[in-house]
Design an enzyme around this catalytic site. Structure first.
Site, PDB file in Angstrom:
ATOM      1  N   ASN A  11       0.866  -1.181   0.000  1.00 30.43           N
ATOM      2  CA  ASN A  11       0.000   0.000   0.000  1.00 30.43           C
ATOM      3  C   ASN A  11       0.907   1.237   0.000  1.00 30.43           C
ATOM      4  OD1 ASN A  11      -1.809   2.037   0.457  1.00 30.43           O
ATOM      5  ND2 ASN A  11      -2.450   1.333   2.495  1.00 30.43           N
ATOM      6  N   LYS A  13       0.083   4.220  -0.207  1.00 25.63           N
ATOM      7  CA  LYS A  13      -0.583   5.374   0.421  1.00 25.63           C
ATOM      8  C   LYS A  13      -0.410   6.628  -0.453  1.00 25.63           C
ATOM      9  CE  LYS A  13      -0.274   3.148   4.862  1.00 25.63           C
ATOM     10  NZ  LYS A  13      -0.190   3.260   6.313  1.00 25.63           N
ATOM     11  N   HIS A 101      -9.711   1.009   4.818  1.00 27.66           N
ATOM     12  CA  HIS A 101      -8.428   1.173   5.520  1.00 27.66           C
ATOM     13  C   HIS A 101      -8.640   2.108   6.713  1.00 27.66           C
ATOM     14  CE1 HIS A 101      -4.316   2.352   6.414  1.00 27.66           C
ATOM     15  NE2 HIS A 101      -3.936   1.270   5.761  1.00 27.66           N
ATOM     16  N   GLU A 103      -7.049   4.481   7.827  1.00 27.71           N
ATOM     17  CA  GLU A 103      -6.847   5.920   7.556  1.00 27.71           C
ATOM     18  C   GLU A 103      -8.075   6.523   6.882  1.00 27.71           C
ATOM     19  OE1 GLU A 103      -3.076   5.411   5.569  1.00 27.71           O
ATOM     20  OE2 GLU A 103      -2.190   4.818   7.487  1.00 27.71           O
ATOM     21  N   GLU A 173      -5.154  -4.887  10.630  1.00 30.36           N
ATOM     22  CA  GLU A 173      -4.112  -3.886  10.843  1.00 30.36           C
ATOM     23  C   GLU A 173      -4.412  -3.120  12.129  1.00 30.36           C
ATOM     24  OE1 GLU A 173      -2.129  -2.579   6.918  1.00 30.36           O
ATOM     25  OE2 GLU A 173      -3.989  -1.477   7.062  1.00 30.36           O
ATOM     26  N   GLY A 179       2.641   2.388  10.847  1.00 31.80           N
ATOM     27  CA  GLY A 179       3.585   3.494  10.669  1.00 31.80           C
ATOM     28  C   GLY A 179       4.290   3.903  11.949  1.00 31.80           C
ATOM     29  N   SER A 215       3.659  -1.972  10.363  1.00 28.75           N
ATOM     30  CA  SER A 215       5.112  -1.988  10.551  1.00 28.75           C
ATOM     31  C   SER A 215       5.765  -3.320  10.185  1.00 28.75           C
ATOM     32  CB  SER A 215       5.471  -1.587  11.993  1.00 28.75           C
ATOM     33  OG  SER A 215       5.009  -0.270  12.257  1.00 28.75           O
TER      34      SER A 215
HETATM   35  P1  13P Z   1       3.081   0.460   7.704  1.00 28.46           P
HETATM   36  O1  13P Z   1       3.585  -0.839   7.119  1.00 28.46           O
HETATM   37  O2  13P Z   1       3.819   1.661   7.188  1.00 28.46           O
HETATM   38  O3  13P Z   1       2.979   0.402   9.184  1.00 28.46           O
HETATM   39  O4  13P Z   1       1.575   0.640   7.155  1.00 28.46           O
HETATM   40  C1  13P Z   1       0.677  -0.386   7.323  1.00 28.46           C
HETATM   41  C2  13P Z   1      -0.537  -0.067   6.533  1.00 28.46           C
HETATM   42  O5  13P Z   1      -1.336   0.754   6.909  1.00 28.46           O
HETATM   43  C3  13P Z   1      -0.725  -0.774   5.249  1.00 28.46           C
HETATM   44  O6  13P Z   1      -2.015  -0.582   4.771  1.00 28.46           O
END
Ligand code: 13P
Length: 260
Positions: A11, A13, A101, A103, A173, A179, A215
């Site tokens: 992803n 982002k 997701h 976010e 997740e 992150g 992560s």
């Molecule tokens: P990270 O791997 O940067 O923690 O992000 C995870 C994520 O949100 C993937 O969709």
């Protein structure tokens, strides 16, 4: 039939313009040519504006990866400024989409009802959908993560037409691990994988793959897949570099023989 092939989704982002995205796609292609993934299915999810370019390069250079969108609108068309529909994505060669997701849920007010509608729109259109679930830190601190995730899964999947079950993947997740560099440990992942699979069986989805995200990197991937029993990963930061993304894929490949 259960699909036990590991699945790794990058992803990206809101990172990489279309030139950078094409470059990363090509780098992944070169690394895969040198060391092909034997078992692991690979998907990348670039930003909307990069999808066409990445899908073209994947197609023309025959890179063995599929392309996902990070989000889609549940409506077919109309007055939805800034949004994109399933048919628009499909015309670009996109075959997967992330739905719900954390976010999108936290920053763009995507509630459970919208997640459920979006998931249905995605699978009805023929896209494969990755339903994202996961709890915030306070929820885990209160010990309520199982109930939280059960609710998210059931509100999205209850009553889903059985014709679409094969198109669904779930990504767990935990928000506190996204992150932050704070990964859930293999035991926490294993417990949640078991829980998610139990809930999925109650909504007639016993065979859906369940990914872990948060992560994930080249160093922790092997233990999360072997001991954590994840069917693969949804990777953020570490998917922005071809080498670390490929190392994660390799870890999944190496663990393929470990059946859940
Ligand atoms: P990270 O791997 O940067 O923690 O992000 C995870 C994520 O949100 C993937 O969709």
């Amino acid at each position: 039939m259960a699909n036990l092939k590991p699945l790794v989704i990058g992803n990206w982002k809101m990172n990489l313009d279309f030139v950078e995205a094409v470059h990363l796609g090509q780098q992944i292609g070169v690394l895969l040519k040198n060391r092909p993934s034997e078992h692991t299915e690979i998907v990348v999810a670039p930003p909307f504006v990069d999808l066409r370019s990445v899908a073209s390069i994947v197609d023309s250079e025959r890179i063995p990866i599929a392309v996902a969108a990070q989000h889609v609108n549940a409506h077919e068309n109309g007055a939805h400024t800034g949004e994109v529909s399933t048919s628009m994505l499909k015309r670009l060669g996109v075959t997967w989409v992330l739905v719900g997701h954390s976010e999108r849920r936290a920053l763009y007010a995507m509630d459970d009802a919208v997640v459920a509608l979006t998931l249905r729109a995605a699978v009805r259109s023929g896209l494969k959908a990755v339903l994202c679930v996961g709890e915030a830190l306070e929820v885990r601190e209160d010990g309520d993560q199982d109930e939280w995730v059960r609710h998210q899964l059931r509100s999205a999947l209850d009553g889903l037409d059985e014709r679409f079950t094969e198109q669904i993947t779930v990504a767990y997740e935990p928000i506190w691990a996204i992150g932050t560099g704070l990964t859930a440990d293999a035991e926490q992942v294993r417990a949640m994988m078991t829980h998610v699979r139990t809930v999925l069986a109650t909504v007639k989805l016993p065979d859906a793959r369940v990914l872990y995200g948060g992560s994930v990197n080249a160093d922790n991937a092997a233990s999360l897949v072997a001991e954590g029993r994840a069917d693969g990963f949804l990777v953020g930061g570490a998917s922005l570099k071809a080498e670390s993304f490929l190392a994660i894929i390799q870890a999944c490949d190496d663990c393929y023989d470990l059946k859940r």
